[in-house]
Design a protein around this motif. Structure first.
Motif, PDB file in Angstrom:
ATOM      1  N   TRP A 185       1.321  -0.987  -0.166  1.00 20.30           N
ATOM      2  CA  TRP A 185      -0.215   0.317  -0.119  1.00 20.30           C
ATOM      3  C   TRP A 185       0.982   1.047  -0.069  1.00 20.30           C
ATOM      4  O   TRP A 185       0.668   2.767  -0.640  1.00 20.30           O
ATOM      5  N   ALA A 186       2.241   1.415   0.634  1.00 20.36           N
ATOM      6  CA  ALA A 186       2.703   2.437   0.635  1.00 20.36           C
ATOM      7  C   ALA A 186       4.143   2.180  -0.844  1.00 20.36           C
ATOM      8  O   ALA A 186       4.027   3.572  -0.874  1.00 20.36           O
ATOM      9  N   LEU A 187       3.640   1.678  -0.722  1.00 20.99           N
ATOM     10  CA  LEU A 187       5.076   1.574  -2.858  1.00 20.99           C
ATOM     11  C   LEU A 187       3.799   2.172  -3.367  1.00 20.99           C
ATOM     12  O   LEU A 187       4.013   2.946  -4.384  1.00 20.99           O
ATOM     13  N   ILE A 188       2.475   1.895  -3.306  1.00 15.65           N
ATOM     14  CA  ILE A 188       1.502   2.163  -4.530  1.00 15.65           C
ATOM     15  C   ILE A 188       0.763   3.617  -3.924  1.00 15.65           C
ATOM     16  O   ILE A 188       0.869   4.730  -5.307  1.00 15.65           O
ATOM     17  N   ASP A 189       0.433   4.122  -3.229  1.00 12.72           N
ATOM     18  CA  ASP A 189       0.972   5.204  -2.488  1.00 12.72           C
ATOM     19  C   ASP A 189       2.035   6.870  -3.007  1.00 12.72           C
ATOM     20  O   ASP A 189       1.652   7.478  -3.442  1.00 12.72           O
ATOM     21  N   PHE A 190       2.877   5.894  -2.837  1.00 12.63           N
ATOM     22  CA  PHE A 190       4.387   6.637  -2.996  1.00 12.63           C
ATOM     23  C   PHE A 190       4.291   7.293  -4.766  1.00 12.63           C
ATOM     24  O   PHE A 190       4.178   8.366  -5.087  1.00 12.63           O
ATOM     25  N   VAL A 191       4.204   6.022  -5.426  1.00  8.74           N
ATOM     26  CA  VAL A 191       4.110   6.145  -6.887  1.00  8.74           C
ATOM     27  C   VAL A 191       2.930   7.150  -6.923  1.00  8.74           C
ATOM     28  O   VAL A 191       3.037   7.968  -8.748  1.00  8.74           O
ATOM     29  N   ARG A 192       1.662   6.913  -6.653  1.00  7.59           N
ATOM     30  CA  ARG A 192       0.463   7.921  -6.983  1.00  7.59           C
ATOM     31  C   ARG A 192       0.767   9.168  -6.543  1.00  7.59           C
ATOM     32  O   ARG A 192       0.548  10.592  -7.339  1.00  7.59           O
ATOM     33  N   ILE A 193       1.536   9.807  -5.419  1.00 10.28           N
ATOM     34  CA  ILE A 193       1.935  11.075  -5.168  1.00 10.28           C
ATOM     35  C   ILE A 193       2.768  11.378  -6.367  1.00 10.28           C
ATOM     36  O   ILE A 193       2.519  12.725  -6.468  1.00 10.28           O
TER      37      ILE A 193
ATOM     38  N   LEU B 255       2.758  10.486  -9.342  1.00 11.02           N
ATOM     39  CA  LEU B 255       1.908  11.246 -10.357  1.00 11.02           C
ATOM     40  C   LEU B 255       1.609  12.217 -10.516  1.00 11.02           C
ATOM     41  O   LEU B 255       1.094  12.479 -11.236  1.00 11.02           O
ATOM     42  N   GLY B 256       0.995  12.449  -9.195  1.00 11.42           N
ATOM     43  CA  GLY B 256      -0.006  13.312  -8.950  1.00 11.42           C
ATOM     44  C   GLY B 256      -1.496  13.162  -8.643  1.00 11.42           C
ATOM     45  O   GLY B 256      -2.018  13.916  -8.143  1.00 11.42           O
ATOM     46  N   ASP B 257      -1.565  12.025  -8.342  1.00 11.02           N
ATOM     47  CA  ASP B 257      -2.652  10.998  -8.439  1.00 11.02           C
ATOM     48  C   ASP B 257      -3.659  11.482  -7.012  1.00 11.02           C
ATOM     49  O   ASP B 257      -4.538  11.322  -6.817  1.00 11.02           O
ATOM     50  N   LEU B 258      -2.733  11.203  -6.085  1.00 14.12           N
ATOM     51  CA  LEU B 258      -3.323  10.989  -4.617  1.00 14.12           C
ATOM     52  C   LEU B 258      -2.368  13.066  -4.241  1.00 14.12           C
ATOM     53  O   LEU B 258      -1.559  12.898  -3.833  1.00 14.12           O
TER      54      LEU B 258
ATOM     55  N   ASP C 150       0.212  22.914  -3.018  1.00 10.57           N
ATOM     56  CA  ASP C 150       0.466  24.210  -3.106  1.00 10.57           C
ATOM     57  C   ASP C 150       1.948  24.706  -3.877  1.00 10.57           C
ATOM     58  O   ASP C 150       2.091  25.240  -4.016  1.00 10.57           O
ATOM     59  N   VAL C 151       3.210  23.022  -3.396  1.00 12.97           N
ATOM     60  CA  VAL C 151       4.181  22.933  -3.990  1.00 12.97           C
ATOM     61  C   VAL C 151       4.092  21.778  -4.536  1.00 12.97           C
ATOM     62  O   VAL C 151       4.026  20.621  -3.913  1.00 12.97           O
ATOM     63  N   THR C 152       4.414  22.078  -5.629  1.00 11.71           N
ATOM     64  CA  THR C 152       4.330  20.014  -6.797  1.00 11.71           C
ATOM     65  C   THR C 152       5.897  20.085  -7.596  1.00 11.71           C
ATOM     66  O   THR C 152       6.942  20.550  -6.784  1.00 11.71           O
ATOM     67  N   PHE C 153       6.474  19.291  -7.835  1.00 17.88           N
ATOM     68  CA  PHE C 153       7.775  19.036  -8.120  1.00 17.88           C
ATOM     69  C   PHE C 153       7.910  20.224  -9.017  1.00 17.88           C
ATOM     70  O   PHE C 153       7.445  20.108 -10.420  1.00 17.88           O
TER      71      PHE C 153
END
Length: 75
Positions: free
Chosen positions: A51-59, A61-64, A72-75
């Protein structure tokens, strides 16, 4: 005077760092405002890491995103 909205600002970078280092205990979910999901991640150790790995990828990609908001601050 500080902007009242500044207290709710969330950074995609901070969320990704929290997820990478503390994803197994769901700290990034608390940071993003998902308290119950954070509690579940604590008890399941981040879904045994999956679950943590999936969340990391989603973060990344900007999906989570933060609950009821956007970063407010993105990559």
């Amino acid at each position: 005077m500080a902007n009242p909205a500044a207290a709710g600002e969330k950074s995609q970078i901070v969320a990704a760092i929290l997820c990478f280092f503390l994803g197994g205990i769901g700290i990034h979910r608390f940071y993003l405002g998902y308290t119950w999901q954070g509690i579940v991640q604590i008890f399941t150790l981040g879904g045994c890491g999956i679950w943590a790995l999936i969340d990391f990828v989603r973060i990344l990609l900007g999906d989570l995103k933060p609950k009821d908001a956007d970063y407010d601050v993105t990559f």
